[in-house]
Design an enzyme around this catalytic site. Structure first.
Site, PDB file in Angstrom:
ATOM      1  N   PHE A 166       3.265 -34.603 -65.771  1.00  0.00           N
ATOM      2  CA  PHE A 166       1.925 -34.382 -66.356  1.00  0.00           C
ATOM      3  C   PHE A 166       1.989 -33.476 -67.587  1.00  0.00           C
ATOM      4  O   PHE A 166       1.062 -32.695 -67.836  1.00  0.00           O
ATOM      5  CB  PHE A 166       0.947 -33.747 -65.335  1.00  0.00           C
ATOM      6  CG  PHE A 166       0.775 -34.479 -64.044  1.00  0.00           C
ATOM      7  CD1 PHE A 166       0.866 -35.858 -63.982  1.00  0.00           C
ATOM      8  CD2 PHE A 166       0.502 -33.787 -62.861  1.00  0.00           C
ATOM      9  CE1 PHE A 166       0.687 -36.534 -62.777  1.00  0.00           C
ATOM     10  CE2 PHE A 166       0.321 -34.445 -61.665  1.00  0.00           C
ATOM     11  CZ  PHE A 166       0.422 -35.826 -61.620  1.00  0.00           C
ATOM     12  N   THR A 168       1.529 -32.322 -71.131  1.00  0.00           N
ATOM     13  CA  THR A 168       0.768 -32.675 -72.332  1.00  0.00           C
ATOM     14  C   THR A 168       1.671 -32.577 -73.558  1.00  0.00           C
ATOM     15  O   THR A 168       2.345 -31.562 -73.750  1.00  0.00           O
ATOM     16  CB  THR A 168      -0.453 -31.735 -72.489  1.00  0.00           C
ATOM     17  OG1 THR A 168      -1.259 -31.875 -71.321  1.00  0.00           O
ATOM     18  CG2 THR A 168      -1.278 -32.078 -73.727  1.00  0.00           C
ATOM     19  N   ALA A 187       8.046 -16.445 -55.978  1.00  0.00           N
ATOM     20  CA  ALA A 187       7.626 -16.073 -57.333  1.00  0.00           C
ATOM     21  C   ALA A 187       8.677 -15.254 -58.081  1.00  0.00           C
ATOM     22  O   ALA A 187       8.752 -15.309 -59.306  1.00  0.00           O
ATOM     23  CB  ALA A 187       6.320 -15.279 -57.246  1.00  0.00           C
ATOM     24  N   HIS A 188       9.482 -14.514 -57.339  1.00  0.00           N
ATOM     25  CA  HIS A 188      10.416 -13.605 -58.022  1.00  0.00           C
ATOM     26  C   HIS A 188      11.700 -14.276 -58.497  1.00  0.00           C
ATOM     27  O   HIS A 188      12.568 -13.600 -59.056  1.00  0.00           O
ATOM     28  CB  HIS A 188      10.735 -12.408 -57.113  1.00  0.00           C
ATOM     29  CG  HIS A 188       9.511 -11.632 -56.760  1.00  0.00           C
ATOM     30  ND1 HIS A 188       8.759 -10.975 -57.709  1.00  0.00           N
ATOM     31  CD2 HIS A 188       8.866 -11.462 -55.585  1.00  0.00           C
ATOM     32  CE1 HIS A 188       7.712 -10.421 -57.127  1.00  0.00           C
ATOM     33  NE2 HIS A 188       7.758 -10.707 -55.830  1.00  0.00           N
ATOM     34  N   GLU A 251      -5.279 -20.365 -71.202  1.00  0.00           N
ATOM     35  CA  GLU A 251      -5.482 -21.797 -70.945  1.00  0.00           C
ATOM     36  C   GLU A 251      -6.827 -22.038 -70.249  1.00  0.00           C
ATOM     37  O   GLU A 251      -7.558 -22.970 -70.576  1.00  0.00           O
ATOM     38  CB  GLU A 251      -4.336 -22.333 -70.075  1.00  0.00           C
ATOM     39  CG  GLU A 251      -4.470 -23.825 -69.796  1.00  0.00           C
ATOM     40  CD  GLU A 251      -3.277 -24.424 -69.050  1.00  0.00           C
ATOM     41  OE1 GLU A 251      -2.382 -23.670 -68.632  1.00  0.00           O
ATOM     42  OE2 GLU A 251      -3.274 -25.665 -68.889  1.00  0.00           O
ATOM     43  N   GLN A 288     -41.096 -38.036 -67.486  1.00  0.00           N
ATOM     44  CA  GLN A 288     -40.844 -36.622 -67.134  1.00  0.00           C
ATOM     45  C   GLN A 288     -39.457 -36.449 -66.503  1.00  0.00           C
ATOM     46  O   GLN A 288     -38.772 -35.448 -66.749  1.00  0.00           O
ATOM     47  CB  GLN A 288     -41.915 -36.129 -66.163  1.00  0.00           C
ATOM     48  CG  GLN A 288     -41.896 -34.632 -66.015  1.00  0.00           C
ATOM     49  CD  GLN A 288     -42.908 -34.131 -65.011  1.00  0.00           C
ATOM     50  OE1 GLN A 288     -43.014 -34.671 -63.912  1.00  0.00           O
ATOM     51  NE2 GLN A 288     -43.656 -33.117 -65.383  1.00  0.00           N
ATOM     52  N   GLY A 349     -26.634 -48.879 -68.515  1.00  0.00           N
ATOM     53  CA  GLY A 349     -25.435 -49.725 -68.614  1.00  0.00           C
ATOM     54  C   GLY A 349     -24.580 -49.399 -69.829  1.00  0.00           C
ATOM     55  O   GLY A 349     -23.346 -49.451 -69.762  1.00  0.00           O
ATOM     56  N   THR A 374      -6.632 -25.835 -60.498  1.00  0.00           N
ATOM     57  CA  THR A 374      -7.763 -26.642 -60.016  1.00  0.00           C
ATOM     58  C   THR A 374      -8.950 -25.753 -59.638  1.00  0.00           C
ATOM     59  O   THR A 374      -8.817 -24.529 -59.506  1.00  0.00           O
ATOM     60  CB  THR A 374      -7.365 -27.442 -58.752  1.00  0.00           C
ATOM     61  OG1 THR A 374      -7.062 -26.498 -57.707  1.00  0.00           O
ATOM     62  CG2 THR A 374      -6.153 -28.326 -59.000  1.00  0.00           C
TER      63      THR A 374
HETATM   64  C1  LIG Z   1      -3.794 -34.889 -68.226  1.00  0.00           C
HETATM   65  C2  LIG Z   1      -3.035 -33.758 -67.621  1.00  0.00           C
HETATM   66  C3  LIG Z   1      -2.387 -32.852 -68.440  1.00  0.00           C
HETATM   67  C4  LIG Z   1      -1.638 -31.810 -67.888  1.00  0.00           C
HETATM   68  N1  LIG Z   1      -0.902 -31.001 -68.714  1.00  0.00           N
HETATM   69  C5  LIG Z   1       0.010 -30.149 -68.161  1.00  0.00           C
HETATM   70  C6  LIG Z   1       0.942 -29.457 -68.981  1.00  0.00           C
HETATM   71  O1  LIG Z   1       0.930 -29.570 -70.214  1.00  0.00           O
HETATM   72  N2  LIG Z   1       1.863 -28.660 -68.374  1.00  0.00           N
HETATM   73  C7  LIG Z   1       1.918 -28.505 -67.026  1.00  0.00           C
HETATM   74  O2  LIG Z   1       2.778 -27.784 -66.554  1.00  0.00           O
HETATM   75  N3  LIG Z   1       1.037 -29.147 -66.225  1.00  0.00           N
HETATM   76  C8  LIG Z   1       0.101 -29.973 -66.742  1.00  0.00           C
HETATM   77  N4  LIG Z   1      -0.782 -30.649 -65.942  1.00  0.00           N
HETATM   78  C9  LIG Z   1      -0.704 -30.454 -64.510  1.00  0.00           C
HETATM   79  C10 LIG Z   1      -1.898 -29.706 -63.892  1.00  0.00           C
HETATM   80  O3  LIG Z   1      -1.837 -28.346 -64.235  1.00  0.00           O
HETATM   81  C11 LIG Z   1      -1.823 -29.959 -62.392  1.00  0.00           C
HETATM   82  O4  LIG Z   1      -2.210 -31.302 -62.167  1.00  0.00           O
HETATM   83  C12 LIG Z   1      -2.683 -29.025 -61.584  1.00  0.00           C
HETATM   84  O5  LIG Z   1      -2.212 -27.716 -61.658  1.00  0.00           O
HETATM   85  C13 LIG Z   1      -2.734 -29.429 -60.113  1.00  0.00           C
HETATM   86  O6  LIG Z   1      -1.460 -29.680 -59.583  1.00  0.00           O
HETATM   87  P1  LIG Z   1      -1.170 -31.055 -58.829  1.00  0.00           P
HETATM   88  O7  LIG Z   1      -1.693 -32.160 -59.638  1.00  0.00           O
HETATM   89  O8  LIG Z   1       0.243 -31.082 -58.437  1.00  0.00           O
HETATM   90  O9  LIG Z   1      -2.084 -30.992 -57.520  1.00  0.00           O
HETATM   91  P2  LIG Z   1      -1.677 -30.305 -56.148  1.00  0.00           P
HETATM   92  O10 LIG Z   1      -1.174 -28.942 -56.387  1.00  0.00           O
HETATM   93  O11 LIG Z   1      -0.849 -31.242 -55.359  1.00  0.00           O
HETATM   94  O12 LIG Z   1      -3.117 -30.204 -55.461  1.00  0.00           O
HETATM   95  C14 LIG Z   1      -3.780 -31.356 -54.906  1.00  0.00           C
HETATM   96  C15 LIG Z   1      -5.128 -30.915 -54.340  1.00  0.00           C
HETATM   97  O13 LIG Z   1      -4.935 -29.918 -53.335  1.00  0.00           O
HETATM   98  C16 LIG Z   1      -5.692 -28.768 -53.653  1.00  0.00           C
HETATM   99  N5  LIG Z   1      -4.986 -27.558 -53.239  1.00  0.00           N
HETATM  100  C17 LIG Z   1      -3.700 -27.227 -53.495  1.00  0.00           C
HETATM  101  N6  LIG Z   1      -3.436 -26.007 -53.026  1.00  0.00           N
HETATM  102  C18 LIG Z   1      -4.586 -25.550 -52.482  1.00  0.00           C
HETATM  103  C19 LIG Z   1      -4.988 -24.332 -51.809  1.00  0.00           C
HETATM  104  N7  LIG Z   1      -4.125 -23.294 -51.679  1.00  0.00           N
HETATM  105  N8  LIG Z   1      -6.244 -24.216 -51.383  1.00  0.00           N
HETATM  106  C20 LIG Z   1      -7.118 -25.225 -51.523  1.00  0.00           C
HETATM  107  N9  LIG Z   1      -6.822 -26.391 -52.130  1.00  0.00           N
HETATM  108  C21 LIG Z   1      -5.585 -26.540 -52.601  1.00  0.00           C
HETATM  109  C22 LIG Z   1      -5.859 -28.799 -55.164  1.00  0.00           C
HETATM  110  O14 LIG Z   1      -6.957 -28.032 -55.584  1.00  0.00           O
HETATM  111  C23 LIG Z   1      -6.045 -30.285 -55.401  1.00  0.00           C
HETATM  112  O15 LIG Z   1      -7.376 -30.622 -55.141  1.00  0.00           O
HETATM  113  C24 LIG Z   1      -1.588 -31.655 -66.475  1.00  0.00           C
HETATM  114  C25 LIG Z   1      -2.274 -32.542 -65.651  1.00  0.00           C
HETATM  115  C26 LIG Z   1      -2.962 -33.601 -66.197  1.00  0.00           C
HETATM  116  C27 LIG Z   1      -3.603 -34.598 -65.266  1.00  0.00           C
END
Ligand SMILES: Cc1cc2nc3c(=O)[nH]c(=O)nc-3n(C[C@H](O)[C@H](O)[C@H](O)COP(=O)(O)OP(=O)(O)OC[C@H]3O[C@@H](n4cnc5c(N)ncnc54)[C@H](O)[C@@H]3O)c2cc1C
Length: 386
Positions: A166, A168, A187-188, A251, A288, A349, A374
């Site tokens: 994904f 960009t 994370a570390h 971002e 309205q 439409g 997200t």
């Molecule tokens: C058009 C496009 C451009 C993008 N550009 C970039 C880019 O340039 N660089 C880059 O690195 N990434 C990029 N991304 C990736 C984007 O940041 C990720 O899609 C996003 O962070 C979500 O990760 P995922 O798709 O793996 O979903 P997942 O992490 O698999 O999550 C799936 C679902 O589960 C939910 N979820 C996950 N964890 C939790 C939690 N702890 N609590 C509750 N709900 C949770 C999420 O909210 C989501 O609804 C892009 C994505 C798109 C579609």
């Protein structure tokens, strides 16, 4: 007279003449160089690479970056106006494609060496090279601490294996600011490496087809024993997670601005259409229910934009806004979801037909509450901080 004047200045606290002059010239630039070609670029799935150079020469790419990196230092609102005017092209794909540098180079600007800035920042701000950010992996994007791409030291290099998805501008990027695992789990163990596209073992495996953002390329990238010089490490080893979190703030603000502009344009289109289109012998605005829809749109957009600007002003002043920027992104996306839905409804439409701006805004909007963290992840952040 004096007090009225000072009140006016207070009211205009975020912007001055410079901002308005910049907005005007950016709007002219977009009208001339982008707007006439957007339909074609959307259909072909990319905009010409030369546009980077044009926008770089115009000065938009460098706004807000230090002079020594080839940028033009400015406050946050000049950057926001730049994004808003790019969005006026009606293509969030073009805006996202050109804007990929704003997520890819800030970690280098903040934590890179002078040599790294010279090599990886200057040419990007000049529009001569394309930069992308690689965090998300096929196994997940939300759980950043769990990334799996590894970078194992070997002499003067790291050997990188894994993949990103994904991304960009990933298909055309000359360099990827890439999150890799250099340490243990969690994370570390994460670092940031700049990986250049001509590095052996680096491949763009797929250009992805999407619901929206058609004019921006989104790619999958793979690393197969990719040999990256250690001098491409940004900052210190295993300090990447903090840099990623720091980077997300810009971002998320950027995405909130895009959502507000998406809603604004959908609203403007709806007003025009509601006045022109007739049903049952009167314009739609004569009902309205339509007027109330438009009133709700206007109210939500106003509230969202003001909140986003407020958060931006505080970020610019150095006030911690981690919670608020997450709120601003979520609020702006909730507003743009609602407004783009209602705009298509007002168009009937025609709102479902290609060639109508509201149709593209509706599609392009969907990613805003997913990318950059997200809606659910924003709520997790907010809930930890309230
Ligand atoms: C058009 C496009 C451009 C993008 N550009 C970039 C880019 O340039 N660089 C880059 O690195 N990434 C990029 N991304 C990736 C984007 O940041 C990720 O899609 C996003 O962070 C979500 O990760 P995922 O798709 O793996 O979903 P997942 O992490 O698999 O999550 C799936 C679902 O589960 C939910 N979820 C996950 N964890 C939790 C939690 N702890 N609590 C509750 N709900 C949770 C999420 O909210 C989501 O609804 C892009 C994505 C798109 C579609």
């Amino acid at each position: 007279m004096d007090s009225a004047f000072s009140k006016k200045n207070k009211y205009q606290e975020y912007f001055g003449k410079t901002h308005e002059m910049f907005r005007k010239s950016a709007r002219e630039f977009v009208k001339k160089e982008i707007l006439p070609y957007v339909e074609e670029w959307e259909e072909t799935g990319e905009f010409p690479i030369e546009l980077y150079k044009k926008v770089g020469d115009f000065g938009v790419l460098g706004i807000g970056y230090p002079e020594e990196c080839g940028g033009t230092p400015a406050d946050i609102f000049l950057k926001i106006f730049g994004v808003e005017e790019m969005m006026r092209s009606g293509s969030a794909g073009v805006t996202a494609g050109l804007g990929a540098l704003d997520i890819a180079i800030p970690p280098i600007v903040r934590h890179g060496t002078d040599e790294q800035k010279e090599k990886f920042v200057k040419p990007v701000l000049a529009g001569e090279k394309i930069a992308a950010l690689g965090i998300t992996e096929p196994s997940g994007g939300s759980d950043v601490a769990n990334i799996k791409t590894t970078a194992v030291p070997e002499g003067d290099h790291y050997i990188v294996n894994g993949g990103k998805t994904f991304i960009t501008s990933g298909a055309r990027a000359d360099q990827l600011t890439c999150a890799v695992r250099t340490g243990g789990e969690g994370a570390h163990g994460i670092s940031f490496l700049v990986i250049e596209k001509d590095t052996p073992g680096y491949s763009v495996s797929k250009k992805l087809k999407k619901t929206g953002w058609w004019a921006s390329d989104t790619a999958e990238i793979y690393f197969d024993n990719c040999k990256v010089p250690k001098e491409n490490l940004i900052g210190e080893e295993n300090q990447g997670f903090c840099m990623i979190m720091e980077n997300f703030q810009g971002e998320r603000l950027h995405l909130a601005v895009m959502a507000n502009m998406t809603a604004q344009m959908a609203f403007e289109e709806s007003i025009k259409y509601a006045k022109e289109r007739e049903a049952f012998g009167k314009p739609l605005s004569g009902f309205q229910v339509t007027r109330h829809k438009l009133a709700d749109m206007a109210t939500l957009i106003e509230a969202s934009r003001e909140f986003t600007y407020r958060v931006a002003a505080k970020i610019d002043a150095g006030v911690d806004q981690i919670k608020e920027v997450s709120m601003a992104k979520n609020f702006a996306c909730t507003v743009s979801d609602r407004v783009t839905y209602d705009a298509v409804q007002i168009f009937g439409g025609y709102g479902f037909m290609r060639g109508y701006l509201v149709e593209r805004l509706y599609r392009d909007n969907r990613i805003l509450s997913i990318g950059g963290g997200t809606q659910e992840i924003m709520k997790e952040i907010i809930s930890k901080l309230i």
